[in-house]
Design a protein around this motif. Structure first.
Motif, PDB file in Angstrom:
ATOM      1  N   TYR A  12      18.274  79.438  26.059  1.00 39.32           N
ATOM      2  CA  TYR A  12      18.571  78.015  26.225  1.00 39.32           C
ATOM      3  C   TYR A  12      20.021  77.721  25.819  1.00 39.32           C
ATOM      4  N   ASP A  66       5.308  81.079  26.499  1.00 39.17           N
ATOM      5  CA  ASP A  66       5.052  80.599  27.860  1.00 39.17           C
ATOM      6  C   ASP A  66       4.683  79.120  27.851  1.00 39.17           C
ATOM      7  N   ARG A  69       7.799  77.004  26.966  1.00 38.84           N
ATOM      8  CA  ARG A  69       8.710  76.966  28.116  1.00 38.84           C
ATOM      9  C   ARG A  69       8.206  75.980  29.180  1.00 38.84           C
ATOM     10  N   ARG A  73      10.396  70.548  27.979  1.00 38.05           N
ATOM     11  CA  ARG A  73      11.476  70.721  28.955  1.00 38.05           C
ATOM     12  C   ARG A  73      12.830  70.276  28.427  1.00 38.05           C
ATOM     13  N   GLU A 126      17.221  73.108  36.489  1.00 34.48           N
ATOM     14  CA  GLU A 126      17.146  74.522  36.138  1.00 34.48           C
ATOM     15  C   GLU A 126      18.417  75.210  36.594  1.00 34.48           C
ATOM     16  N   VAL A 138      16.718  78.574  33.457  1.00 35.18           N
ATOM     17  CA  VAL A 138      16.595  77.826  32.205  1.00 35.18           C
ATOM     18  C   VAL A 138      16.575  76.329  32.491  1.00 35.18           C
TER      19      VAL A 138
END
Length: 201
Positions: A12, A66, A69, A73, A126, A138
């Protein structure tokens, strides 16, 4: 877990660096061409491990990478402060038209302010990060607002921090009125800008 989470946050951090570079290029290019530079200043922000843990608890998100992620956000975020409301949308368009940026979500709190008066344009985008052995997409939250909106949001944050969890009703009313004043100032400044430079500047 804390060490693993810190490692998880690295990607990130790299995503923020990629977005920051794109914004710097836009700023320098517009300045070099002698055009109006819509960007006043930029503030990147990466959530701390404690902040991520607190949000995960608040939204009932498992502390699995997971899940983090997928459900959180705004781990990486960048705030872009612009001179005028029209600049907010101009910069958003400049960013989202770039072929390696994917727009995931738009929340336009300028067109539809929050009940407390908060105004800003929020994008979830992203961006690819090229690591040594893989490419990772990302998510980055991009907040775009005017200087007046930013000043109001900063004041609102300080008041909520001081009076958490309950802001007195009189203060809430004053904040809402101040938000309307800030919006009126933005409209007047936009009008002056267009009278001086024309609608296409």
């Amino acid at each position: 877990m804390s060490e693993e989470l810190s490692h998880f946050l690295l990607v990130y951090k790299f995503g923020l660096a990629e977005i920051g570079t794109k914004i710097s290029i836009l700023t320098e290019e517009l300045t070099h061409r002698g055009r109006h530079n819509p960007i006043e200043h930029v503030s990147p922000r990466l959530k701390t491990t404690s902040s991520i843990t607190a949000k995960a608890r608040r939204i009932n998100c498992p502390m699995a990478f997971d899940a983090l992620r997928a459900r959180i956000r705004d781990i990486a975020g960048i705030r872009i402060v612009c001179s005028f409301v029209s600049d907010v949308y101009t910069v958003a368009d400049m960013l989202t038209r770039q072929p390696d940026i994917t727009l995931i979500q738009t929340k336009d709190y300028i067109a539809a302010p929050k009940a407390n008066g908060y105004r800003s344009l929020h994008l979830i985008v992203e961006i690819p990060v090229f690591l040594s052995e893989q490419v990772v997409s990302v998510p980055v939250e991009v907040q775009l607002r005017t200087a007046a909106m930013d000043f109001w949001a900063s004041l609102e944050h300080k008041i909520h921090y001081k009076y958490d969890p309950a802001v007195p009703g009189a203060l809430r009313e004053e904040l809402a009125a101040a938000a309307e004043d800030a919006a009126r100032l933005d409209r007047r400044m936009e009008l002056l800008h267009r009278q001086i430079h024309g609608p296409r500047h």
